[in-house]
Design an enzyme around this catalytic site. Structure first.
Site, PDB file in Angstrom:
ATOM      1  N   THR A   1       0.851  -1.189   0.000  1.00 37.02           N
ATOM      2  CA  THR A   1       0.000   0.000   0.000  1.00 37.02           C
ATOM      3  C   THR A   1       0.886   1.238   0.000  1.00 37.02           C
ATOM      4  O   THR A   1       1.652   1.466   0.949  1.00 37.02           O
ATOM      5  CB  THR A   1      -0.915  -0.010   1.230  1.00 37.02           C
ATOM      6  OG1 THR A   1      -1.706  -1.209   1.220  1.00 37.02           O
ATOM      7  CG2 THR A   1      -1.838   1.193   1.222  1.00 37.02           C
TER       8      THR A   1
ATOM      9  N   HIS B   1     -21.158  -3.203  12.545  1.00 38.39           N
ATOM     10  CA  HIS B   1     -21.247  -3.907  13.817  1.00 38.39           C
ATOM     11  C   HIS B   1     -20.588  -3.044  14.894  1.00 38.39           C
ATOM     12  O   HIS B   1     -19.371  -2.833  14.881  1.00 38.39           O
ATOM     13  CB  HIS B   1     -20.569  -5.268  13.718  1.00 38.39           C
ATOM     14  CG  HIS B   1     -21.145  -6.146  12.654  1.00 38.39           C
ATOM     15  ND1 HIS B   1     -22.385  -6.736  12.780  1.00 38.39           N
ATOM     16  CD2 HIS B   1     -20.673  -6.507  11.433  1.00 38.39           C
ATOM     17  CE1 HIS B   1     -22.652  -7.436  11.686  1.00 38.39           C
ATOM     18  NE2 HIS B   1     -21.625  -7.305  10.856  1.00 38.39           N
ATOM     19  N   ALA B   2     -21.399  -2.547  15.797  1.00 36.10           N
ATOM     20  CA  ALA B   2     -20.871  -1.676  16.847  1.00 36.10           C
ATOM     21  C   ALA B   2     -19.946  -2.456  17.767  1.00 36.10           C
ATOM     22  O   ALA B   2     -20.135  -3.649  18.004  1.00 36.10           O
ATOM     23  CB  ALA B   2     -22.021  -1.075  17.646  1.00 36.10           C
TER      24      ALA B   2
ATOM     25  N   ASN C   1     -10.245   1.391   2.123  1.00 37.27           N
ATOM     26  CA  ASN C   1     -10.038   1.183   3.553  1.00 37.27           C
ATOM     27  C   ASN C   1     -10.603   2.330   4.382  1.00 37.27           C
ATOM     28  O   ASN C   1     -11.184   2.116   5.451  1.00 37.27           O
ATOM     29  CB  ASN C   1      -8.551   0.994   3.850  1.00 37.27           C
ATOM     30  CG  ASN C   1      -8.099  -0.427   3.590  1.00 37.27           C
ATOM     31  OD1 ASN C   1      -8.887  -1.293   3.233  1.00 37.27           O
ATOM     32  ND2 ASN C   1      -6.809  -0.677   3.754  1.00 37.27           N
TER      33      ASN C   1
ATOM     34  N   CYS D   1      -3.993  -2.450   8.819  1.00 40.72           N
ATOM     35  CA  CYS D   1      -4.350  -1.656   7.637  1.00 40.72           C
ATOM     36  C   CYS D   1      -5.092  -0.371   7.962  1.00 40.72           C
ATOM     37  O   CYS D   1      -4.627   0.718   7.639  1.00 40.72           O
ATOM     38  CB  CYS D   1      -5.184  -2.513   6.680  1.00 40.72           C
ATOM     39  SG  CYS D   1      -4.261  -3.845   5.897  1.00 40.72           S
TER      40      CYS D   1
ATOM     41  N   LYS E   1      -3.273   2.603   9.985  1.00 41.84           N
ATOM     42  CA  LYS E   1      -2.105   3.074   9.233  1.00 41.84           C
ATOM     43  C   LYS E   1      -2.516   3.740   7.920  1.00 41.84           C
ATOM     44  O   LYS E   1      -2.009   4.819   7.564  1.00 41.84           O
ATOM     45  CB  LYS E   1      -1.175   1.890   8.953  1.00 41.84           C
ATOM     46  CG  LYS E   1      -0.009   2.195   8.014  1.00 41.84           C
ATOM     47  CD  LYS E   1       0.857   0.969   7.808  1.00 41.84           C
ATOM     48  CE  LYS E   1       0.206  -0.072   6.917  1.00 41.84           C
ATOM     49  NZ  LYS E   1       0.132   0.319   5.495  1.00 41.84           N
TER      50      LYS E   1
ATOM     51  N   ARG F   1      -1.725  -5.739  16.202  1.00 44.99           N
ATOM     52  CA  ARG F   1      -1.435  -4.354  15.826  1.00 44.99           C
ATOM     53  C   ARG F   1      -2.656  -3.458  15.983  1.00 44.99           C
ATOM     54  O   ARG F   1      -3.695  -3.705  15.389  1.00 44.99           O
ATOM     55  CB  ARG F   1      -0.890  -4.301  14.400  1.00 44.99           C
ATOM     56  CG  ARG F   1       0.547  -4.748  14.292  1.00 44.99           C
ATOM     57  CD  ARG F   1       1.022  -4.817  12.866  1.00 44.99           C
ATOM     58  NE  ARG F   1       0.445  -5.948  12.149  1.00 44.99           N
ATOM     59  CZ  ARG F   1       0.779  -6.307  10.907  1.00 44.99           C
ATOM     60  NH1 ARG F   1       1.685  -5.601  10.250  1.00 44.99           N
ATOM     61  NH2 ARG F   1       0.210  -7.341  10.333  1.00 44.99           N
TER      62      ARG F   1
ATOM     63  N   LEU G   1      -7.187  -7.965   1.167  1.00 46.62           N
ATOM     64  CA  LEU G   1      -7.303  -9.195   1.936  1.00 46.62           C
ATOM     65  C   LEU G   1      -7.739  -8.882   3.364  1.00 46.62           C
ATOM     66  O   LEU G   1      -7.166  -8.020   4.023  1.00 46.62           O
ATOM     67  CB  LEU G   1      -5.961  -9.929   1.968  1.00 46.62           C
ATOM     68  CG  LEU G   1      -5.321 -10.254   0.618  1.00 46.62           C
ATOM     69  CD1 LEU G   1      -3.962 -10.908   0.828  1.00 46.62           C
ATOM     70  CD2 LEU G   1      -6.233 -11.151  -0.213  1.00 46.62           C
TER      71      LEU G   1
ATOM     72  N   LYS H   1      -7.027   1.852  -3.234  1.00 47.13           N
ATOM     73  CA  LYS H   1      -6.730   1.088  -2.023  1.00 47.13           C
ATOM     74  C   LYS H   1      -7.010   1.911  -0.780  1.00 47.13           C
ATOM     75  O   LYS H   1      -7.694   1.458   0.154  1.00 47.13           O
ATOM     76  CB  LYS H   1      -5.265   0.626  -2.060  1.00 47.13           C
ATOM     77  CG  LYS H   1      -4.728   0.100  -0.750  1.00 47.13           C
ATOM     78  CD  LYS H   1      -5.424  -1.171  -0.306  1.00 47.13           C
ATOM     79  CE  LYS H   1      -4.771  -1.722   0.962  1.00 47.13           C
ATOM     80  NZ  LYS H   1      -5.407  -2.954   1.423  1.00 47.13           N
TER      81      LYS H   1
END
Length: 451
Positions: free
Chosen positions: A122, A254-255, A211, A263, A266, A331, A153, A207
């Site tokens: 990315t 979904h709370a 996200n 991902c 960042k 992470r 993914l 990308k």
């Protein structure tokens, strides 16, 4: 086709195993000697369902190999994927491209014949242009095309996502590269997976935009959950009601305690910095990122309130440490901020996660790690469910109630219903579901959730 993949981390390893399973001849390359030796012995450094079997199968059938020697693999390859890390720089949040540039220099020195260099990492918009210039500086006469092929993914479902993708995004600037990339993914034509060909810069932005949009949906429904708690509504009913609208869709509504992982946090920071650099700040993305950071700290305070306003010298049992189920990835996991907040308030922490405890030990101190969920809750003053592993969805609540010192259940993933929890004798607190159980006062009887 002969394919080399630079970087044998999560993306490189999953991509290499799946491409080999398509019938390509793949070499995964990494500078980490210990990692490569382990992979050569069939030892997988990460937990991802189905990955180990896929790696071992394709090694056995001589389609997948691992090496620290980049030169021969790149020289023989028709396509070279770059799948190295692009961590956020501490000073500004922008993606650190030093690993990418180092890989590009090595690739440029080793190429032989026409090669398509594909960026799977990315990277900020315009990186492909810079890679092409760098290759030309190192090898002015190189016969090369540079393409962008971002990955989409999901950890915990990566094999299925690679083999049955919603779409395959390919950013190219010439027809030769388009043809080669089409051949790479030709096996997926049978699944009618749409290949979306666009410019290289558009692929790079796609990308980040994907996200950021998904992360914004999570931040949005979490704020709606707060409204539902105060207004007497149920966020799960609200999410279902809006998710049936095809323009919205039900996924990522979904709370919970906020998003984490390798991902979303960042990439949002990198996109924010990228937009600022281009003079077009993304206020919605900036707000979503800030909301999510605050969310994790709020969850610790929610647990403290459920325990009567203080957790000093109390034992809190935490089930689930990874940022999501079916991975060992810690992470930016919400569990880190939640546990740290509880420890700062004087709590003792016991924890269990089926895959993440080794990783958790590297980022969390003074935690008692347990062998299973039932051992974890022994003599605890409260149980907190942070990650919705399947094994936590059907716990014997009566047994757990008997093992705990005080029956307080804080369900941050809404995997239980109020009726079943209160029937088992718990003071039950969930996320975004109408009226919550009143805080447990010192010496007062446990009150069940009404409604």
């Amino acid at each position: 086709m002969r394919i080399a993949i630079i970087g044998s981390g999560y993306v490189g390893l999953v991509s290499g195993a799946c491409l080999a399973d398509f019938g390509h001849n793949v070499v995964c390359i990494d500078r980490d000697d210990a990692k490569i030796r382990a992979l050569q012995q069939g030892e997988i450094p990460i937990f991802e369902p189905l990955l180990a079997d896929l790696v071992i199968k394709n090694q056995r059938e001589d389609r997948l190999s691992f090496s620290t020697d980049l030169g021969p693999a790149v020289a023989e390859a028709e396509v070279v994927f770059i799948a190295v890390g692009t961590p956020a720089r501490q000073r500004d949040g922008q993606a650190d491209l030093s690993y990418v540039h180092a890989a590009v220099r090595d690739i440029a020195m080793s190429m032989s014949g026409y090669t398509v260099v594909v960026v799977k990492s990315t990277v900020p918009v315009g990186t492909g242009d810079g890679i092409e210039r760098l290759i030309r500086e190192v090898r002015p006469q190189a016969d090369v095309s540079v393409a962008s092929n971002p990955e989409f993914l999901r950890e915990g479902a990566a094999i299925g996502d690679f083999k049955r993708p919603d779409r395959i995004v390919i950013g190219v600037e010439d027809d030769r590269a388009r043809q080669v990339m089409s051949e790479v993914y030709r096996p997926l034509f049978l699944n009618t997976s749409p290949i979306v060909v666009m410019s290289r810069r558009s692929a790079e932005v796609t990308k980040y935009a994907a996200n950021a949009f998904l992360a914004t949906k999570i931040a949005f429904i979490n704020e709606v959950a707060d409204l539902c708690e105060q207004a007497g509504a149920d966020v799960q009913e609200v999410a279902h009601g809006i998710g049936l609208d095809k323009r919205i869709g039900g996924k990522f509504l979904h709370a919970g305690p906020g998003f984490g992982g390798s991902c979303f946090p960042k990439d949002m920071q990198a996109m924010i910095k990228m937009a600022q650099d281009h003079g077009t700040p993304l206020r919605i993305v900036e707000t979503a990122a800030a909301v999510n950071d605050q969310r994790k700290r709020v969850m610790a305070r929610k647990i403290i309130r459920a325990c009567g306003g203080s957790v000093r010298h109390r034992t809190i049992a935490v089930l689930g440490l990874t940022f999501k189920p079916n991975t060992d990835d810690m992470r930016d996991s919400p569990a880190i901020a939640i546990i740290t907040g509880l420890q700062d308030a004087g709590a003792r922490i016991r924890a269990y996660d089926p895959e993440g405890m080794d990783q958790a030990r590297t980022v969390l101190d003074d935690v008692a790690y347990c062998g299973d969920a039932y051992t974890c809750v022994e003599d605890a003053d409260a149980l907190v469910i942070v990650t919705e592993w399947d094994m936590f969805r059907a716990l014997d609540l009566d047994k757990i109630r008997g093992l705990m010192r005080r029956p307080v259940l804080v369900d941050l993933r809404n995997i239980y219903g109020a009726a079943e929890a209160t029937k088992a004798g718990f003071a039950y607190v969930s996320v975004g579901r109408g009226r919550q159980v009143p805080p447990v006062q010192e010496g007062a009887p446990i009150l069940a959730l009404v409604g």
